[in-house]
Write a protein that holds these residues in place. Sequence first.
Motif, PDB file in Angstrom:
ATOM      1  N   ARG A 229      -7.981  28.005 -22.299  1.00 22.36           N
ATOM      2  CA  ARG A 229      -9.164  27.220 -21.927  1.00 22.36           C
ATOM      3  C   ARG A 229      -8.846  26.159 -20.887  1.00 22.36           C
ATOM      4  NH1 ARG A 229     -10.894  25.571 -27.914  1.00 22.36           N
ATOM      5  NH2 ARG A 229      -8.601  25.493 -27.988  1.00 22.36           N
ATOM      6  N   ALA A 230      -7.753  25.446 -21.052  1.00 21.97           N
ATOM      7  CA  ALA A 230      -7.422  24.387 -20.091  1.00 21.97           C
ATOM      8  C   ALA A 230      -7.111  24.975 -18.722  1.00 21.97           C
ATOM      9  CB  ALA A 230      -6.235  23.575 -20.602  1.00 21.97           C
ATOM     10  N   ALA A 231      -6.449  26.111 -18.713  1.00 23.58           N
ATOM     11  CA  ALA A 231      -6.120  26.747 -17.438  1.00 23.58           C
ATOM     12  C   ALA A 231      -7.376  27.221 -16.725  1.00 23.58           C
ATOM     13  CB  ALA A 231      -5.170  27.917 -17.670  1.00 23.58           C
ATOM     14  N   LEU A 232      -8.282  27.840 -17.460  1.00 31.56           N
ATOM     15  CA  LEU A 232      -9.506  28.362 -16.854  1.00 31.56           C
ATOM     16  C   LEU A 232     -10.431  27.248 -16.382  1.00 31.56           C
ATOM     17  CD1 LEU A 232     -10.208  31.286 -19.342  1.00 31.56           C
ATOM     18  CD2 LEU A 232      -9.618  31.506 -16.921  1.00 31.56           C
TER      19      LEU A 232
ATOM     20  N   ALA B 229      -0.768  27.665 -14.938  1.00 31.03           N
ATOM     21  CA  ALA B 229       0.176  28.400 -15.783  1.00 31.03           C
ATOM     22  C   ALA B 229       0.850  27.466 -16.783  1.00 31.03           C
ATOM     23  CB  ALA B 229       1.218  29.098 -14.925  1.00 31.03           C
ATOM     24  N   SER B 230       1.103  26.222 -16.359  1.00 30.62           N
ATOM     25  CA  SER B 230       1.730  25.265 -17.266  1.00 30.62           C
ATOM     26  C   SER B 230       0.788  24.830 -18.387  1.00 30.62           C
ATOM     27  CB  SER B 230       2.209  24.029 -16.484  1.00 30.62           C
ATOM     28  OG  SER B 230       1.094  23.247 -16.049  1.00 30.62           O
TER      29      SER B 230
ATOM     30  N   THR C 265      -2.349  25.569  -7.488  1.00 32.87           N
ATOM     31  CA  THR C 265      -3.297  25.632  -8.607  1.00 32.87           C
ATOM     32  C   THR C 265      -2.813  26.620  -9.660  1.00 32.87           C
ATOM     33  OG1 THR C 265      -5.150  25.068  -7.156  1.00 32.87           O
ATOM     34  CG2 THR C 265      -5.676  26.141  -9.245  1.00 32.87           C
ATOM     35  N   ALA C 266      -2.343  27.769  -9.220  1.00 28.52           N
ATOM     36  CA  ALA C 266      -1.857  28.785 -10.157  1.00 28.52           C
ATOM     37  C   ALA C 266      -0.657  28.269 -10.940  1.00 28.52           C
ATOM     38  CB  ALA C 266      -1.500  30.061  -9.411  1.00 28.52           C
ATOM     39  N   GLN C 267       0.252  27.547 -10.263  1.00 27.65           N
ATOM     40  CA  GLN C 267       1.426  27.003 -10.945  1.00 27.65           C
ATOM     41  C   GLN C 267       1.011  25.982 -11.995  1.00 27.65           C
ATOM     42  OE1 GLN C 267       3.454  25.628  -7.429  1.00 27.65           O
ATOM     43  NE2 GLN C 267       4.894  27.354  -7.420  1.00 27.65           N
ATOM     44  N   HIS C 268       0.111  25.091 -11.626  1.00 28.68           N
ATOM     45  CA  HIS C 268      -0.330  24.067 -12.581  1.00 28.68           C
ATOM     46  C   HIS C 268      -1.064  24.703 -13.756  1.00 28.68           C
ATOM     47  CE1 HIS C 268      -1.748  20.352 -14.263  1.00 28.68           C
ATOM     48  NE2 HIS C 268      -3.014  20.686 -14.064  1.00 28.68           N
TER      49      HIS C 268
END
Length: 728
Positions: free
Chosen positions: A57-60, A120-121, A115-118
């Motif tokens: 959820r946080a990633a999306l 993913a974390s 954005t993808a790196q963040h």
Amino acid sequence: MSQPQAAVGAAVPRVDARLRVTGRAKYAADNNPDGVVHAVIVDSSVGKGRITGIDTRAALAETGVLTVINHLNAPELPPRQGGFPPGEPLRAFQDDRIRFFGQPVAVVVATTLETAQHAASLVKVSYDAQPPSTDMSVADPAGEPETYARGDTDGALDSAAVRLETTYRTARNHHNAMEPAGVVARWEGDRLTVWEKTQNVVGAVRTLAGEFGIPPGNVRIISPFIGGAFGNAARTWVHSVIAAMAAREVKRPVKLALTRRQLYFGVGYRPAYEYALRLGSNRRGRLTASAHDVRSETSSYETYSEDVLAAGRMLYSTPNVRQVYRHVPLDVNTPTFMRGPGYSSGAFTVESAMDELAHELGLDPIELRLRNEPADDESIRLPFSTRRLRDCYRVGAREFGWERRRPKPRSTRDGDWLIGMGMAAGVYDTARSQSQASVRLDADGTALLQSATSDMGPGTATSMTQLAADALGLPMRRVSFRLGDSRMPPAAGHFGSQTMASVGSSVQDGCDKVRGQAITLAIADEGSPLHGVDPADVVVRGGRLHVKDNPVRGETYQRLLARNDRTHLEALGTYAGASESEKFSFYAYAATFAEVAVDARLGLVRVRRMVGVYDAARIINPRLADSQAIGAMVGGIGQALLEHTVTDHRDGRIVNANFADYLVPTHADIPELKAIYIEGEDFEADPIGVKGLGEVVLVGVAPAIANAVFNATGRRVRELPITPEALL
């Protein structure tokens, strides 16, 4: 139709050197098709178990994130049978099982890499973790072992006048090439285009077609440049499937590149070995028996094998041999080819043991090897096509100054440094596989050749251009060789030192056909100065066809084709590969000589100089050959003294998965290095008389250094890498 040789044998620079050093060469991750987005893999933080939950959820919620794919929402892939290595290949997000630490468990796709790196974390994964088995020393082998036997080994060992029984160990090594694994995937309907770092263009097509259940003709692989690989790009790994899956889901091109850390569990490695060896000989040093018991790590889901036993079967004349090769499955990712696969690890044991036996018998190490030179290949009972290993010893000893070696350990010093000399033999299979190359000679007197081969460093485009230039009778500047695209004629994979023999033979065939077409056209053309000449008497030099003994009588390709209204001549060159019923044993050989200095108080080892001498048949380009040989000596220094992977067996984590802690040789570690090639050809092996060079130059480097360390210190270290702790 013999041709003058002008380009082959010349130390010409790489034809693509300027592209590479100016940054105009496009590697896989340099490609940016319209609309490209970025993917970052989320790795497992446990070494074995099952995923119990994934919170995305946080990633999306992050602006720019397009999707997060995992086993809960990934598209189902069609069933796929394993190829090489046998077993069940790792599939992209098809179940909740964790097989090894670092296994991909999700992928984040976003409009920017940052954005993808963040995002993913921010992905939270929970597990039902189990203790992984990652320590080969306490794990049990599985499956049926590979075996080989000839003669009565036990009886011969029992009656041997001299017996040696030792166990050697080699560490896991990782490739650490300059270019990380990268891939860009794009779908157009049901057609997939992939820009990928791969040594196996044709194999990548097959793998991705199988993963997605589409015809191979619907997959295009593009890989014109590779920034080093050493074997880790010889198969298509799961990250490439993930990139293609993500591209299909978001309906945009997707770029995915592994980090340095991810390379340690994403693209394979050289497996660790435990190799027990018993040798028997008479008092004169003639080998009577050898028993080999090998254990090698592999993954729990695939069984990776490599030819670690070959040297023990055929390098020395031994009437009684028994070999057992056991695989130890662990909760790790699958090993893979790494330069000199199998042979390099096996040579450390065999060549160290030969040095031990020579010391026990009071013989010079070269003399012991000469006394055990076989007349033919005793493992398959065939004659050698060529075997100039005696010449390698002789030339190497002379160039290295072997006569200055003192056989008694610790007898040579330079201040605080103990000085030692060592040598070792090397051998590697001369592989050849089916390949094709298209050849087109245009009316302007230029030629274009194409083949779906690769170049991870040896200079494929350059050597093929040299071969084609001589075969067509053109200057090199008039010949272009293109590679790395699956739309080109299929070629052997770029591994196993088979590219020159395989692709080169197809290049020779295609060029011979085109040159033959031109000669046939000329002698049938009443307007040609060559009309009516015996075709066997016509050669081509500098783009001009002429009578062999009368250079004045002839004409250029341009005039011939223009007069006959031909825009071009073309042919498909083919090579069938190795025969199913070989009449000879085909190998390349090496002798490596090393001098080391060991600090008597600290145990530090420094390699002072090395000489490598190689029986690799016809050398197409000495400059490219030197690049391979010297690079292999550098790699061998790393294998002998520095490189090893450290695993935390509590969770399967690789603790030195970075360039700071996984040590590789740097400029300060590199001494004076010299490569020498024994002149010769091997036309039994292939039509162009070459043997593979890229692998054999590494085989034997590590044991030569280890043997030199013993000569310097009197301490026999049987485990790689040789660390100061082992010498204190």
